[in-house]
Design a protein around this motif. Structure first.
Motif, PDB file in Angstrom:
ATOM      1  N   VAL A 137     -13.324  15.057   5.891  1.00 59.21           N
ATOM      2  CA  VAL A 137     -13.419  13.618   6.128  1.00 59.21           C
ATOM      3  C   VAL A 137     -13.185  12.846   4.837  1.00 59.21           C
ATOM      4  O   VAL A 137     -12.476  11.821   4.818  1.00 59.21           O
ATOM      5  N   LEU A 138     -13.744  13.328   3.725  1.00 59.94           N
ATOM      6  CA  LEU A 138     -13.588  12.627   2.454  1.00 59.94           C
ATOM      7  C   LEU A 138     -12.129  12.645   1.980  1.00 59.94           C
ATOM      8  O   LEU A 138     -11.606  11.629   1.511  1.00 59.94           O
ATOM      9  N   ILE A 139     -11.473  13.800   2.096  1.00 59.78           N
ATOM     10  CA  ILE A 139     -10.061  13.876   1.706  1.00 59.78           C
ATOM     11  C   ILE A 139      -9.208  12.979   2.593  1.00 59.78           C
ATOM     12  O   ILE A 139      -8.295  12.293   2.129  1.00 59.78           O
ATOM     13  N   PHE A 140      -9.531  12.950   3.881  1.00 66.89           N
ATOM     14  CA  PHE A 140      -8.784  12.100   4.815  1.00 66.89           C
ATOM     15  C   PHE A 140      -8.944  10.626   4.455  1.00 66.89           C
ATOM     16  O   PHE A 140      -7.949   9.882   4.388  1.00 66.89           O
ATOM     17  N   LEU A 141     -10.162  10.191   4.198  1.00 67.85           N
ATOM     18  CA  LEU A 141     -10.385   8.801   3.820  1.00 67.85           C
ATOM     19  C   LEU A 141      -9.733   8.484   2.479  1.00 67.85           C
ATOM     20  O   LEU A 141      -9.161   7.393   2.296  1.00 67.85           O
ATOM     21  N   GLY A 142      -9.810   9.443   1.548  1.00 72.63           N
ATOM     22  CA  GLY A 142      -9.163   9.232   0.257  1.00 72.63           C
ATOM     23  C   GLY A 142      -7.661   9.071   0.372  1.00 72.63           C
ATOM     24  O   GLY A 142      -7.054   8.234  -0.301  1.00 72.63           O
ATOM     25  N   MET A 143      -7.045   9.862   1.253  1.00 74.22           N
ATOM     26  CA  MET A 143      -5.609   9.758   1.442  1.00 74.22           C
ATOM     27  C   MET A 143      -5.224   8.422   2.080  1.00 74.22           C
ATOM     28  O   MET A 143      -4.193   7.837   1.734  1.00 74.22           O
ATOM     29  N   MET A 144      -6.043   7.933   2.984  1.00 71.15           N
ATOM     30  CA  MET A 144      -5.760   6.628   3.583  1.00 71.15           C
ATOM     31  C   MET A 144      -5.829   5.520   2.536  1.00 71.15           C
ATOM     32  O   MET A 144      -4.981   4.617   2.503  1.00 71.15           O
ATOM     33  N   ILE A 145      -6.814   5.587   1.644  1.00 68.79           N
ATOM     34  CA  ILE A 145      -6.960   4.573   0.601  1.00 68.79           C
ATOM     35  C   ILE A 145      -5.792   4.655  -0.385  1.00 68.79           C
ATOM     36  O   ILE A 145      -5.206   3.630  -0.777  1.00 68.79           O
ATOM     37  N   LEU A 146      -5.426   5.876  -0.788  1.00 62.12           N
ATOM     38  CA  LEU A 146      -4.322   6.037  -1.723  1.00 62.12           C
ATOM     39  C   LEU A 146      -2.991   5.583  -1.115  1.00 62.12           C
ATOM     40  O   LEU A 146      -2.155   4.996  -1.796  1.00 62.12           O
ATOM     41  N   THR A 147      -2.811   5.857   0.169  1.00 60.54           N
ATOM     42  CA  THR A 147      -1.582   5.427   0.835  1.00 60.54           C
ATOM     43  C   THR A 147      -1.493   3.909   0.902  1.00 60.54           C
ATOM     44  O   THR A 147      -0.430   3.323   0.674  1.00 60.54           O
ATOM     45  N   ALA A 148      -2.630   3.266   1.211  1.00 63.92           N
ATOM     46  CA  ALA A 148      -2.638   1.802   1.243  1.00 63.92           C
ATOM     47  C   ALA A 148      -2.410   1.206  -0.146  1.00 63.92           C
ATOM     48  O   ALA A 148      -1.709   0.200  -0.295  1.00 63.92           O
ATOM     49  N   ALA A 149      -2.977   1.844  -1.176  1.00 60.89           N
ATOM     50  CA  ALA A 149      -2.821   1.334  -2.545  1.00 60.89           C
ATOM     51  C   ALA A 149      -1.421   1.557  -3.088  1.00 60.89           C
ATOM     52  O   ALA A 149      -0.966   0.821  -3.978  1.00 60.89           O
ATOM     53  N   ASN A 150      -0.730   2.566  -2.577  1.00 59.01           N
ATOM     54  CA  ASN A 150       0.628   2.879  -3.051  1.00 59.01           C
ATOM     55  C   ASN A 150       1.660   2.649  -1.957  1.00 59.01           C
ATOM     56  O   ASN A 150       2.640   3.392  -1.844  1.00 59.01           O
ATOM     57  N   SER A 151       1.451   1.629  -1.160  1.00 58.95           N
ATOM     58  CA  SER A 151       2.371   1.353  -0.055  1.00 58.95           C
ATOM     59  C   SER A 151       3.777   1.031  -0.548  1.00 58.95           C
ATOM     60  O   SER A 151       4.753   1.261   0.162  1.00 58.95           O
ATOM     61  N   ASN A 152       3.897   0.510  -1.773  1.00 59.32           N
ATOM     62  CA  ASN A 152       5.225   0.200  -2.310  1.00 59.32           C
ATOM     63  C   ASN A 152       6.013   1.471  -2.647  1.00 59.32           C
ATOM     64  O   ASN A 152       7.244   1.431  -2.748  1.00 59.32           O
ATOM     65  N   ARG A 153       5.327   2.592  -2.812  1.00 55.41           N
ATOM     66  CA  ARG A 153       5.988   3.855  -3.108  1.00 55.41           C
ATOM     67  C   ARG A 153       6.124   4.737  -1.879  1.00 55.41           C
ATOM     68  O   ARG A 153       6.658   5.845  -1.967  1.00 55.41           O
ATOM     69  N   LEU A 154       5.630   4.248  -0.739  1.00 62.98           N
ATOM     70  CA  LEU A 154       5.554   5.106   0.445  1.00 62.98           C
ATOM     71  C   LEU A 154       6.927   5.427   0.997  1.00 62.98           C
ATOM     72  O   LEU A 154       7.230   6.576   1.323  1.00 62.98           O
ATOM     73  N   LEU A 155       7.792   4.416   1.123  1.00 61.57           N
ATOM     74  CA  LEU A 155       9.104   4.619   1.719  1.00 61.57           C
ATOM     75  C   LEU A 155      10.182   4.562   0.635  1.00 61.57           C
ATOM     76  O   LEU A 155      10.891   3.574   0.473  1.00 61.57           O
ATOM     77  N   ARG A 156      10.265   5.636  -0.116  1.00 60.64           N
ATOM     78  CA  ARG A 156      11.309   5.788  -1.117  1.00 60.64           C
ATOM     79  C   ARG A 156      12.118   7.031  -0.800  1.00 60.64           C
ATOM     80  O   ARG A 156      11.581   8.015  -0.298  1.00 60.64           O
ATOM     81  N   ARG A 157      13.384   6.979  -1.100  1.00 58.45           N
ATOM     82  CA  ARG A 157      14.278   8.087  -0.765  1.00 58.45           C
ATOM     83  C   ARG A 157      13.806   9.368  -1.439  1.00 58.45           C
ATOM     84  O   ARG A 157      13.590   9.394  -2.648  1.00 58.45           O
ATOM     85  N   ASP A 158      13.617  10.413  -0.638  1.00 60.10           N
ATOM     86  CA  ASP A 158      13.185  11.707  -1.140  1.00 60.10           C
ATOM     87  C   ASP A 158      14.427  12.521  -1.480  1.00 60.10           C
ATOM     88  O   ASP A 158      15.109  13.031  -0.600  1.00 60.10           O
ATOM     89  N   HIS A 159      14.703  12.653  -2.771  1.00 61.35           N
ATOM     90  CA  HIS A 159      15.909  13.369  -3.188  1.00 61.35           C
ATOM     91  C   HIS A 159      15.773  14.870  -2.997  1.00 61.35           C
ATOM     92  O   HIS A 159      16.764  15.593  -3.034  1.00 61.35           O
ATOM     93  N   VAL A 160      14.546  15.345  -2.826  1.00 56.19           N
ATOM     94  CA  VAL A 160      14.349  16.776  -2.594  1.00 56.19           C
ATOM     95  C   VAL A 160      14.971  17.189  -1.266  1.00 56.19           C
ATOM     96  O   VAL A 160      15.638  18.213  -1.145  1.00 56.19           O
ATOM     97  N   LEU A 161      14.759  16.370  -0.223  1.00 53.41           N
ATOM     98  CA  LEU A 161      15.285  16.694   1.097  1.00 53.41           C
ATOM     99  C   LEU A 161      16.697  16.163   1.290  1.00 53.41           C
ATOM    100  O   LEU A 161      17.307  16.421   2.324  1.00 53.41           O
TER     101      LEU A 161
END
Length: 385
Positions: free
Chosen positions: A340-364
């Motif tokens: 639960v803690l990791i899940f909540l942490g990931m939600m907070i980090l995703t919201a805080a880094n929303s500007n980096r969320l949809l960037r082209r993944d050159h790996v794939l």
């Protein structure tokens, strides 16, 4: 004396034409933004819905009235929170599927490139896994209902189709050997079969469940041994995707859950799979330097920490219900809390880094497989010389 003349320039703006230009710019900008999002989107983003759906299944089991080991938590985990989480998972899954369907329509070449990629192809299982977990955690449908069974087949057929493609090429295709293509993400296909096996067992279709379970476990053994030997294919795994190493214990944890549903009891086989997943988890946790480089910048691959831990937490809950001793209860509380803690942490980090969320993944978006990558490097070296 002559007085210097000053010229006065009067500029008249036309508000009508300006508003027309503004509307035109906005109309042109919307498709550009949408296409940019679609170019950045790939199947790896379904890790987010995977985490949400698995977390919903965990909460459903934890607040179930027939869970004696969780009876002291019923008042602290109200059903309203579970319903909100399930609907959030549903909205996220529908949104991602809608966007990916648009990508299939307008950017099919990129989808085809992802399908041919030795890492990206494995995450094409992720939408079906999310739907199957969402179905199993649904609060309003019973496994014996016609709607439940129909939806199960709708979500399970893509898994079997991809199995035929992915596993079949390892047997028959000379250029795509498992020893060259195997990577930690290959275990996503195993998890898909095991999730489908648990769903079939919940409906009472034990023969179908055994078929999916055997298909998943046989290939898990092959993939695990291949990766354990650290053959050349493992050297082509990017550093930024190292959170996917958590799939090493997610597969046996999900196998334990599936076997528990097939047999109706957490027997010796389910316990052995649980202890295997626990051992691999401890092996990874004791080596944090593996993940040090991948944690420098936020990436959607970080969500790979969440749902494997949720599978392990689900396993610990089933184990605690079976053994009914302080050790089992301790495992349940520890792993459920971490999940639960990791899940909540990931939600907070995703919201805080929303500007980096949809960037082209050159790996794939680079080479389709390690051999192609090596050919590209050798060709570049030849051209430079």
């Amino acid at each position: 004396m002559e007085t210097p003349r000053q010229e006065i320039h009067i500029k008249i703006d036309n508000p009508i034409s300006s508003s027309k230009e503004l509307k035109t710019d906005l109309a042109d900008a919307n498709p550009v933004v949408l296409m940019s999002v679609l170019r950045s989107l790939h199947a790896g983003y379904f890790r987010i819905s995977l985490s949400l759906c698995s977390q919903a299944l965990l909460w459903k089991i934890m607040i179930a009235p027939d869970s004696p080991s969780m009876s002291h938590l019923h008042s602290k985990l109200p059903s309203m929170a579970f319903h909100l989480l399930w609907y959030l998972a549903l909205v996220t899954q529908v949104s991602l599927c809608f966007l990916y369907a648009l990508k299939c329509m307008f950017l099919f070449d990129m989808v085809k490139e992802e399908f041919l990629h030795y890492i990206g192809v494995n995450y094409l299982y992720a939408p079906s896994i999310s739907w199957l977990l969402l179905l199993q955690s649904a609060p309003m449908m019973e496994p014996n209902s016609v709607l439940y069974q129909t939806l199960f087949w709708v979500f399970a057929v893509p898994v079997l189709t991809l199995d035929t493609k992915l596993y079949g090429q390892w047997f028959t295709t000379e250029k795509r050997f498992l020893s060259m293509l195997a990577n930690p993400a290959s275990q996503v296909s195993v998890i898909a079969n095991l999730v489908a096996a648990r769903g079939a067992a919940e409906m009472g279709w034990n023969e179908c469940a055994l078929c999916m379970f055997s298909l998943g476990m046989v290939h898990y053994l092959v993939i695990f041994v291949t990766l354990y030997q650290r053959l050349p294919g493992g050297n082509n795994f990017p550093t930024k995707l190292r959170p996917i190493f958590f799939l090493f214990f997610a597969a046996p944890a999900m196998a334990s859950l599936a076997w528990n549903s097939i047999c109706g009891t957490f027997d010796a086989v389910a316990k052995m799979l649980f202890f295997l997943s626990l051992f691999i988890f401890m092996s990874l946790v004791c080596r944090p330097n593996i993940f040090k480089k991948s944690m420098k910048r936020f990436n959607v691959a970080w969500w790979a920490y969440s749902f494997p831990l949720t599978f392990l937490a689900l396993d610990s809950v089933q184990y605690a219900q079976e053994v009914k001793d302080p050790v089992g209860s301790g495992f349940m509380l520890i792993f459920s809390s971490i999940s639960v803690l990791i899940f909540l942490g990931m939600m907070i980090l995703t919201a805080a880094n929303s500007n980096r969320l949809l960037r082209r993944d050159h790996v794939l978006g680079s080479a389709t497989d390690p051999k192609d990558k090596q050919k590209t490097l050798s060709l570049n070296a030849t051209n430079q010389s």
